[in-house]
Design a protein around this motif. Structure first.
Motif, PDB file in Angstrom:
ATOM      1  N   LEU A 105       1.611   9.028  12.350  1.00  0.00           N
ATOM      2  CA  LEU A 105       1.274   7.970  11.405  1.00  0.00           C
ATOM      3  C   LEU A 105       0.445   8.612  10.300  1.00  0.00           C
ATOM      4  O   LEU A 105      -0.716   8.987  10.518  1.00  0.00           O
ATOM      5  CB  LEU A 105       0.489   6.851  12.081  1.00  0.00           C
ATOM      6  CG  LEU A 105       0.189   5.650  11.174  1.00  0.00           C
ATOM      7  CD1 LEU A 105       1.500   4.908  10.812  1.00  0.00           C
ATOM      8  CD2 LEU A 105      -0.787   4.682  11.843  1.00  0.00           C
ATOM      9  N   GLN A 106       1.059   8.762   9.136  1.00  0.00           N
ATOM     10  CA  GLN A 106       0.360   9.271   7.963  1.00  0.00           C
ATOM     11  C   GLN A 106      -0.298   8.088   7.275  1.00  0.00           C
ATOM     12  O   GLN A 106       0.383   7.143   6.878  1.00  0.00           O
ATOM     13  CB  GLN A 106       1.336   9.966   7.019  1.00  0.00           C
ATOM     14  CG  GLN A 106       0.686  10.476   5.742  1.00  0.00           C
ATOM     15  CD  GLN A 106      -0.310  11.582   5.992  1.00  0.00           C
ATOM     16  OE1 GLN A 106      -0.046  12.495   6.775  1.00  0.00           O
ATOM     17  NE2 GLN A 106      -1.460  11.518   5.330  1.00  0.00           N
TER      18      GLN A 106
ATOM     19  N   PHE B 188       0.824   3.552   4.593  1.00  0.00           N
ATOM     20  CA  PHE B 188       1.056   4.240   5.865  1.00  0.00           C
ATOM     21  C   PHE B 188       2.538   4.589   6.002  1.00  0.00           C
ATOM     22  O   PHE B 188       3.410   3.836   5.541  1.00  0.00           O
ATOM     23  CB  PHE B 188       0.649   3.364   7.042  1.00  0.00           C
ATOM     24  CG  PHE B 188      -0.825   3.123   7.200  1.00  0.00           C
ATOM     25  CD1 PHE B 188      -1.739   3.472   6.216  1.00  0.00           C
ATOM     26  CD2 PHE B 188      -1.306   2.529   8.359  1.00  0.00           C
ATOM     27  CE1 PHE B 188      -3.089   3.244   6.370  1.00  0.00           C
ATOM     28  CE2 PHE B 188      -2.657   2.288   8.540  1.00  0.00           C
ATOM     29  CZ  PHE B 188      -3.550   2.642   7.530  1.00  0.00           C
ATOM     30  N   THR B 189       2.804   5.703   6.676  1.00  0.00           N
ATOM     31  CA  THR B 189       4.181   6.114   6.950  1.00  0.00           C
ATOM     32  C   THR B 189       4.291   6.566   8.400  1.00  0.00           C
ATOM     33  O   THR B 189       3.540   7.454   8.838  1.00  0.00           O
ATOM     34  CB  THR B 189       4.619   7.260   6.032  1.00  0.00           C
ATOM     35  OG1 THR B 189       4.479   6.868   4.663  1.00  0.00           O
ATOM     36  CG2 THR B 189       6.068   7.641   6.296  1.00  0.00           C
TER      37      THR B 189
ATOM     38  N   SER C 260      -7.446  10.111   3.577  1.00  0.00           N
ATOM     39  CA  SER C 260      -6.215  10.151   4.370  1.00  0.00           C
ATOM     40  C   SER C 260      -6.485  10.732   5.747  1.00  0.00           C
ATOM     41  O   SER C 260      -7.398  11.547   5.926  1.00  0.00           O
ATOM     42  CB  SER C 260      -5.160  11.013   3.668  1.00  0.00           C
ATOM     43  OG  SER C 260      -4.801  10.465   2.422  1.00  0.00           O
ATOM     44  N   LEU C 261      -5.660  10.311   6.688  1.00  0.00           N
ATOM     45  CA  LEU C 261      -5.652  10.868   8.035  1.00  0.00           C
ATOM     46  C   LEU C 261      -4.211  10.859   8.537  1.00  0.00           C
ATOM     47  O   LEU C 261      -3.406  10.024   8.116  1.00  0.00           O
ATOM     48  CB  LEU C 261      -6.510  10.052   9.004  1.00  0.00           C
ATOM     49  CG  LEU C 261      -8.026  10.196   8.952  1.00  0.00           C
ATOM     50  CD1 LEU C 261      -8.674   9.192   9.897  1.00  0.00           C
ATOM     51  CD2 LEU C 261      -8.460  11.606   9.313  1.00  0.00           C
ATOM     52  N   ARG C 262      -3.928  11.753   9.469  1.00  0.00           N
ATOM     53  CA  ARG C 262      -2.618  11.782  10.111  1.00  0.00           C
ATOM     54  C   ARG C 262      -2.816  11.714  11.619  1.00  0.00           C
ATOM     55  O   ARG C 262      -3.421  12.614  12.210  1.00  0.00           O
ATOM     56  CB  ARG C 262      -1.849  13.054   9.763  1.00  0.00           C
ATOM     57  CG  ARG C 262      -0.401  13.051  10.251  1.00  0.00           C
ATOM     58  CD  ARG C 262       0.180  14.438  10.188  1.00  0.00           C
ATOM     59  NE  ARG C 262       1.638  14.433  10.272  1.00  0.00           N
ATOM     60  CZ  ARG C 262       2.352  15.498  10.628  1.00  0.00           C
ATOM     61  NH1 ARG C 262       1.762  16.642  10.914  1.00  0.00           N
ATOM     62  NH2 ARG C 262       3.672  15.410  10.669  1.00  0.00           N
TER      63      ARG C 262
ATOM     64  N   TYR D 277       6.654  -2.114   9.102  1.00  0.00           N
ATOM     65  CA  TYR D 277       5.231  -2.017   8.808  1.00  0.00           C
ATOM     66  C   TYR D 277       4.601  -3.405   8.688  1.00  0.00           C
ATOM     67  O   TYR D 277       5.235  -4.354   8.223  1.00  0.00           O
ATOM     68  CB  TYR D 277       4.994  -1.269   7.499  1.00  0.00           C
ATOM     69  CG  TYR D 277       5.467   0.149   7.508  1.00  0.00           C
ATOM     70  CD1 TYR D 277       6.759   0.484   7.095  1.00  0.00           C
ATOM     71  CD2 TYR D 277       4.635   1.176   7.946  1.00  0.00           C
ATOM     72  CE1 TYR D 277       7.209   1.788   7.115  1.00  0.00           C
ATOM     73  CE2 TYR D 277       5.072   2.497   7.973  1.00  0.00           C
ATOM     74  CZ  TYR D 277       6.358   2.788   7.553  1.00  0.00           C
ATOM     75  OH  TYR D 277       6.793   4.097   7.579  1.00  0.00           O
ATOM     76  N   ALA D 278       3.335  -3.475   9.058  1.00  0.00           N
ATOM     77  CA  ALA D 278       2.563  -4.674   8.771  1.00  0.00           C
ATOM     78  C   ALA D 278       2.344  -4.741   7.261  1.00  0.00           C
ATOM     79  O   ALA D 278       2.233  -3.706   6.592  1.00  0.00           O
ATOM     80  CB  ALA D 278       1.218  -4.627   9.497  1.00  0.00           C
ATOM     81  N   ASP D 279       2.269  -5.944   6.721  1.00  0.00           N
ATOM     82  CA  ASP D 279       2.087  -6.099   5.275  1.00  0.00           C
ATOM     83  C   ASP D 279       0.825  -5.400   4.791  1.00  0.00           C
ATOM     84  O   ASP D 279       0.775  -4.877   3.677  1.00  0.00           O
ATOM     85  CB  ASP D 279       2.017  -7.589   4.920  1.00  0.00           C
ATOM     86  CG  ASP D 279       3.370  -8.269   5.035  1.00  0.00           C
ATOM     87  OD1 ASP D 279       3.399  -9.514   5.091  1.00  0.00           O
ATOM     88  OD2 ASP D 279       4.400  -7.565   5.067  1.00  0.00           O
TER      89      ASP D 279
END
Length: 124
Positions: free
Chosen positions: A81-82, A68-69, A17-19, A60-62
């Motif tokens: 962007l989480q 992603f959030t 994960s990255l934010r 969101y893109a599919d």
């Protein structure tokens, strides 16, 4: 004048994960809807996620739905962007963008303001 600065990119393993953060400065009232885009080497810039001014509407893109959030804190002039369950195909430079209308566009040409980008690399 408006400036957007992204941060939070880096190298992460498959499934990690990255934010990302995008801070807006200057004439912040010029920006209403905002979006995240990404561009991998040799590919066109593509829409990832977008959010309206209040945060009540997101898109969101599919390819990233469910992983992603996007969110924003207008008091801090920051969009986030989480990104969870990252995959190697998510590797790209990620850009934040702002538009002076409260409409989430998926075409990058519709956005007036752009950050410099932050690199996200997902290793397999």
């Amino acid at each position: 004048q408006v400036q957007l600065v992204e941060s939070g990119g880096g190298l992460v393993q498959d499934g990690g994960s990255l934010r990302l953060s995008c801070i807006v400065s200057g004439h912040t009232a010029s920006i209403y809807a905002m979006g995240w885009f990404r561009q991998a080497p040799g590919k066109e810039r593509e829409f990832v996620a977008g959010i309206n001014w209040s945060g009540s509407i997101t898109s969101y893109a599919d390819s990233v739905k469910g992983r992603f959030t996007v969110s924003r804190d207008n008091a801090l002039h920051t969009m986030y962007l989480q990104m969870n369950n990252l995959k190697p195909e998510d590797t790209a430079v990620y850009y934040c963008a702002g538009v002076f209308l409260n409409v989430i566009y998926e075409r990058p040409e519709e956005y007036q303001y752009w950050g410099q980008g932050t690199q996200v690399t997902v290793s397999s």
